[in-house]
Design a protein around this motif. Structure first.
Motif: not given
Length: 67
Positions: A11-27
Protein backbone atom coordinates in the motif's frame (compact mmCIF):
# COMPACT_ATOMS: atom_id res chain seq x y z
CA UNK A 1 -7.91 -4.66 12.32
CA UNK A 2 -5.26 -5.36 9.72
CA UNK A 3 -5.34 -8.57 7.78
CA UNK A 4 -2.66 -10.84 9.29
CA UNK A 5 -2.06 -12.31 5.84
CA UNK A 6 -1.87 -8.91 4.15
CA UNK A 7 1.19 -7.03 2.93
CA UNK A 8 1.05 -3.40 4.14
CA UNK A 9 4.16 -2.51 2.14
CA UNK A 10 2.10 -3.03 -1.02
CA UNK A 11 0.00 0.00 0.00
CA UNK A 12 3.04 2.29 0.30
CA UNK A 13 2.75 3.78 -3.23
CA UNK A 14 -0.84 4.84 -2.49
CA UNK A 15 -0.18 6.69 0.76
CA UNK A 16 -0.79 10.43 0.77
CA UNK A 17 2.45 12.39 0.54
CA UNK A 18 2.95 16.09 1.15
CA UNK A 19 5.86 18.50 0.99
CA UNK A 20 4.49 20.66 3.80
CA UNK A 21 6.45 21.41 6.96
CA UNK A 22 3.35 20.91 9.09
CA UNK A 23 0.48 18.53 8.41
CA UNK A 24 -3.02 19.88 7.87
CA UNK A 25 -5.04 18.41 10.72
CA UNK A 26 -7.66 21.04 11.54
CA UNK A 27 -10.81 22.00 9.68
CA UNK A 28 -12.64 25.32 9.38
CA UNK A 29 -16.19 25.74 8.14
CA UNK A 30 -17.38 29.21 7.14
CA UNK A 31 -20.40 30.67 5.41
CA UNK A 32 -19.81 32.75 2.30
CA UNK A 33 -21.99 34.46 -0.29
CA UNK A 34 -23.07 32.71 -3.44
CA UNK A 35 -20.95 35.12 -5.50
CA UNK A 36 -17.84 34.32 -3.47
CA UNK A 37 -18.56 30.62 -3.79
CA UNK A 38 -18.84 30.91 -7.57
CA UNK A 39 -15.53 32.78 -7.75
CA UNK A 40 -13.83 30.12 -5.66
CA UNK A 41 -15.26 27.36 -7.87
CA UNK A 42 -13.51 29.00 -10.82
CA UNK A 43 -10.19 28.27 -9.10
CA UNK A 44 -10.89 24.54 -9.34
CA UNK A 45 -8.50 22.36 -7.37
CA UNK A 46 -6.52 25.38 -6.20
CA UNK A 47 -9.32 26.88 -4.09
CA UNK A 48 -8.29 25.23 -0.80
CA UNK A 49 -4.70 26.41 -1.13
CA UNK A 50 -5.94 29.89 -2.15
CA UNK A 51 -8.07 30.11 1.00
CA UNK A 52 -5.22 28.90 3.24
CA UNK A 53 -2.87 31.48 1.71
CA UNK A 54 -5.43 34.28 2.11
CA UNK A 55 -6.04 33.43 5.76
CA UNK A 56 -2.32 33.20 6.51
CA UNK A 57 -1.65 36.52 4.77
CA UNK A 58 -4.45 38.26 6.70
CA UNK A 59 -3.18 36.84 10.00
CA UNK A 60 0.39 37.97 9.25
CA UNK A 61 -0.83 41.49 8.45
CA UNK A 62 -2.91 41.59 11.61
CA UNK A 63 -0.02 40.38 13.73
CA UNK A 64 2.40 42.89 12.23
CA UNK A 65 0.00 45.78 12.99
CA UNK A 66 -0.31 44.65 16.58
CA UNK A 67 3.43 44.85 17.23
Amino acid sequence: MPNPKGHPESLEPYKFKSDRDKSLTEQLNIRITKETSEQLKELGDEKAEFCRDAINKALEERNSKGK
